[in-house]
Scaffold this motif. Sequence first.
Motif, PDB file in Angstrom:
ATOM      1  N   ASN A 115       0.850  -1.193   0.000  1.00  0.00           N
ATOM      2  CA  ASN A 115       0.000   0.000   0.000  1.00  0.00           C
ATOM      3  C   ASN A 115       0.879   1.235   0.000  1.00  0.00           C
ATOM      4  N   THR A 116       0.555   2.185  -0.855  1.00  0.00           N
ATOM      5  CA  THR A 116       1.382   3.395  -0.917  1.00  0.00           C
ATOM      6  C   THR A 116       0.746   4.570  -0.209  1.00  0.00           C
ATOM      7  N   ASP A 117      -0.541   4.461   0.115  1.00  0.00           N
ATOM      8  CA  ASP A 117      -1.266   5.590   0.694  1.00  0.00           C
ATOM      9  C   ASP A 117      -1.090   6.848  -0.150  1.00  0.00           C
ATOM     10  N   ASN A 118      -0.884   6.670  -1.441  1.00  0.00           N
ATOM     11  CA  ASN A 118      -0.720   7.792  -2.367  1.00  0.00           C
ATOM     12  C   ASN A 118       0.466   8.677  -2.045  1.00  0.00           C
ATOM     13  N   ASP A 119       1.403   8.130  -1.324  1.00  0.00           N
ATOM     14  CA  ASP A 119       2.603   8.891  -0.995  1.00  0.00           C
ATOM     15  C   ASP A 119       3.736   8.450  -1.918  1.00  0.00           C
ATOM     16  N   PRO A 120       4.200   9.362  -2.796  1.00  0.00           N
ATOM     17  CA  PRO A 120       5.223   8.994  -3.784  1.00  0.00           C
ATOM     18  C   PRO A 120       6.490   8.422  -3.141  1.00  0.00           C
ATOM     19  N   GLU A 121       6.871   8.995  -2.002  1.00  0.00           N
ATOM     20  CA  GLU A 121       8.084   8.526  -1.349  1.00  0.00           C
ATOM     21  C   GLU A 121       7.907   7.083  -0.883  1.00  0.00           C
ATOM     22  N   ARG A 122       6.762   6.837  -0.281  1.00  0.00           N
ATOM     23  CA  ARG A 122       6.446   5.493   0.173  1.00  0.00           C
ATOM     24  C   ARG A 122       6.364   4.548  -1.021  1.00  0.00           C
ATOM     25  N   GLU A 123       5.813   5.061  -2.098  1.00  0.00           N
ATOM     26  CA  GLU A 123       5.722   4.240  -3.299  1.00  0.00           C
ATOM     27  C   GLU A 123       7.107   3.796  -3.754  1.00  0.00           C
ATOM     28  N   ARG A 124       8.017   4.727  -3.796  1.00  0.00           N
ATOM     29  CA  ARG A 124       9.385   4.379  -4.191  1.00  0.00           C
ATOM     30  C   ARG A 124       9.958   3.299  -3.303  1.00  0.00           C
ATOM     31  N   SER A 125       9.843   3.515  -2.005  1.00  0.00           N
ATOM     32  CA  SER A 125      10.511   2.583  -1.094  1.00  0.00           C
ATOM     33  C   SER A 125       9.856   1.208  -1.139  1.00  0.00           C
ATOM     34  N   ARG A 126       8.532   1.196  -1.264  1.00  0.00           N
ATOM     35  CA  ARG A 126       7.861  -0.102  -1.326  1.00  0.00           C
ATOM     36  C   ARG A 126       8.211  -0.828  -2.614  1.00  0.00           C
ATOM     37  N   ILE A 127       8.283  -0.105  -3.698  1.00  0.00           N
ATOM     38  CA  ILE A 127       8.621  -0.754  -4.966  1.00  0.00           C
ATOM     39  C   ILE A 127      10.079  -1.219  -4.949  1.00  0.00           C
ATOM     40  N   ASP A 128      10.943  -0.411  -4.342  1.00  0.00           N
ATOM     41  CA  ASP A 128      12.335  -0.857  -4.205  1.00  0.00           C
ATOM     42  C   ASP A 128      12.397  -2.179  -3.445  1.00  0.00           C
ATOM     43  N   SER A 129      11.631  -2.246  -2.374  1.00  0.00           N
ATOM     44  CA  SER A 129      11.688  -3.468  -1.574  1.00  0.00           C
ATOM     45  C   SER A 129      11.097  -4.639  -2.355  1.00  0.00           C
ATOM     46  N   LEU A 130      10.075  -4.353  -3.148  1.00  0.00           N
ATOM     47  CA  LEU A 130       9.514  -5.394  -4.018  1.00  0.00           C
ATOM     48  C   LEU A 130      10.586  -5.898  -4.976  1.00  0.00           C
ATOM     49  N   ARG A 131      11.310  -4.982  -5.560  1.00  0.00           N
ATOM     50  CA  ARG A 131      12.313  -5.382  -6.541  1.00  0.00           C
ATOM     51  C   ARG A 131      13.428  -6.172  -5.884  1.00  0.00           C
ATOM     52  N   SER A 132      13.788  -5.795  -4.682  1.00  0.00           N
ATOM     53  CA  SER A 132      14.845  -6.556  -4.018  1.00  0.00           C
ATOM     54  C   SER A 132      14.354  -7.953  -3.669  1.00  0.00           C
ATOM     55  N   ARG A 133      13.055  -8.115  -3.614  1.00  0.00           N
ATOM     56  CA  ARG A 133      12.509  -9.456  -3.402  1.00  0.00           C
ATOM     57  C   ARG A 133      12.376 -10.197  -4.721  1.00  0.00           C
TER      58      ARG A 133
END
Lengths: 353, 353
Positions: A115-133
């Motif tokens: 969930n990003t809660d529409n926060d671009p910064e959070r979006e970046r970090s969550r997607i980064d963590s997804l990619r590292s997975r």
Amino acid sequence: MSPNQPSPPAGEVRRGQPPTLRDVAEAAGVHAATASRALNPSTRRLVSAETARRVMKAAKTLGYQPNPIARSLKTAKSSTIGLVIPDLTNPLFPPIVRGIENVLEAEGYSAWIVNTDNDPERERSRIDSLRSRQVEGLIVATARLDHPFLEKLHEQGVKMVLVNRRTENLAIPCVTADDATGIALAVRHLVDLGHTRIAHLAGPHSTSTGVVRARAFRHAVRDHGLEDDSRLIVECAHWNEADGAAATRELLDRATPFTAIVAGNDLIALGSYDVFAERGISCPEEISVVGFNDMPYLDKLRPPLTTVRVPHHDIGAEAARMLLDCIDDPTRHPRSLLLPVTMVVRASTAPLR
Amino acid sequence: MSPNQPSPPAGEVRRGQPPTLRDVAEAAGVHAATASRALNPSTRRLVSAETARRVMKAAKTLGYQPNPIARSLKTAKSSTIGLVIPDLTNPLFPPIVRGIENVLEAEGYSAWIVNTDNDPERERSRIDSLRSRQVEGLIVATARLDHPFLEKLHEQGVKMVLVNRRTENLAIPCVTADDATGIALAVRHLVDLGHTRIAHLAGPHSTSTGVVRARAFRHAVRDHGLEDDSRLIVECAHWNEADGAAATRELLDRATPFTAIVAGNDLIALGSYDVFAERGISCPEEISVVGFNDMPYLDKLRPPLTTVRVPHHDIGAEAARMLLDCIDDPTRHPRSLLLPVTMVVRASTAPLR
DNA sequence: CTGGCCAGCGCAATCGTTTGCGTTAAATCT
DNA sequence: AGATTTAACGCAAACGATTGCGCTGGCCAG
């Protein structure tokens, strides 16, 4: 005890640990490599039918479950995709998620939900963590029209498909509802009821859905020979009740007469409901409202909300299928899928008196 | 370009691939083992401060992201838990999921979500697949009172915590709402309004929630000196609208007079709403209704539903915390957490005329 | 001056699979 | 019958990280 229950391995295990490929190889009297080939349908032709049978039997009696982690490490495929949504709590998304998982599951894939809660910064970090997975692809429901981060990912070759919304860049495949037709349907419904002054509570113009629906609205009113009055359109900051209510208040305060509202989505329509209660306006007697999406339990509202039904489950399913296609064939041409919508007439719309 | 952007590795990489630990080690002029120790805070004391600094710097400039798959393979820990729910589409669950993920995320964990659709066979297979993915624990929302499969898992040492519902076996930790108090609150509210003949649409007795709430209901009516009439209690087959409606019809057809309903949950109450519409019964004028859970948008219903609010987000958060505790310290004593509920009075309940 | 200790680091095995390559033995060809 | 293909399988090296163990050299005590 039944002879073969999968959950607790029936056969003897090495040391209390779950059986590995080596264990089944040993049990079948072959090398681990052979066992691996025998167990994998696409390499099974490399071993004799007889040994394949023996290995598979051993695997079954031992209750062997391949270790996806080890497999992923070797193959650099994780059988995993990332699902990026604003907020799972929005009733829009659970059906999409189920649709996605239905097709993923059949192909042995699973999804990580963030969930990003529409926060671009959070979006970046969550997607980064997804990619590292090591996700093999992304299904993204948080696209904004101008979304450099997503563009960059796409350029880097990250496989992804957008749902519900799109970026301006058409090179990224997406599956959405046929918003334009939906809005046209809604406007036609109101016109059929005799309404001539129809307002639109638009979704945020940073999202494709917001601008597509707003544009479709203007086209539709003009198509019916009505005046395209910009005073009857107000944009909501977000797709939620609070901003829907704020927009409704502004619309009312403009004092430009109107008798019907096409809301950008159901939540925005709910915001209108709140303002109606606030100001003692009765719906549909004084103002008709139509929503968009057909989220659950709308039929139990006061009044039951007329809306445009979008096939969320199908959107998810198609998106998942499309992503799997992209993964299988990276040279695949990006497609944009538009899913048909239908009108659901309930009691929030009434003939103009 | 900014000097250190994390997403695309800034330093030079080997061959277009993301940098590995070995790359970092090489860049720092040390062995991979040393780099590993330097990067891990808990083993960092094993290397000199100076090398640690060099390694960390190299990692940063290379944009190194540890490969969780390789790590999991070696450590047999996945930093991953499984979340087993009946159906994500039920508005009850998304807030719980968010609560869980909030605390998980802070600890570097993530959750796999699976839907069982209340099908035991599907539950088995989904949990099996979760286990093969090396989840370190399970949060389970599908517990039935008699649930041999979960018991077996627990005996096998699978760490898990139950949410919302429990098994009969108290050895499995769980976090639930304070159902008994909630029902007592609901009954008291109705009694305060003058109602004396109160019915209960119970949830399925296969679930702890169903029986706890039903029992609490009987206690509550007796505590208020009212008659505990078993004709005023009917059990729903499932926690949904359809079965709530069916139960309501049966209750009505029994022709035992009553003026208020305590529904097992909000969905069941919505089923009652459907039947009221069917039979021209007006709520709250003729019959008052109170739900349970306070799912979203209840305030927009016709009429707005009086209900008992349960802190779903907190339930999820507490469950996640509890599970992490269990993982950290396997000898930990199982605890059962009861979270407080509050009464939300809206317009589906009215004084007895 | 020698022996012992320890901090700091490298070596190599390991987790469970997959897969290129080599080896065997049976099958086919000339 | 001898040469050559081919089916079937084993060997061993990966994938990227972690970790027990052993080695080195510097330091201190006896």
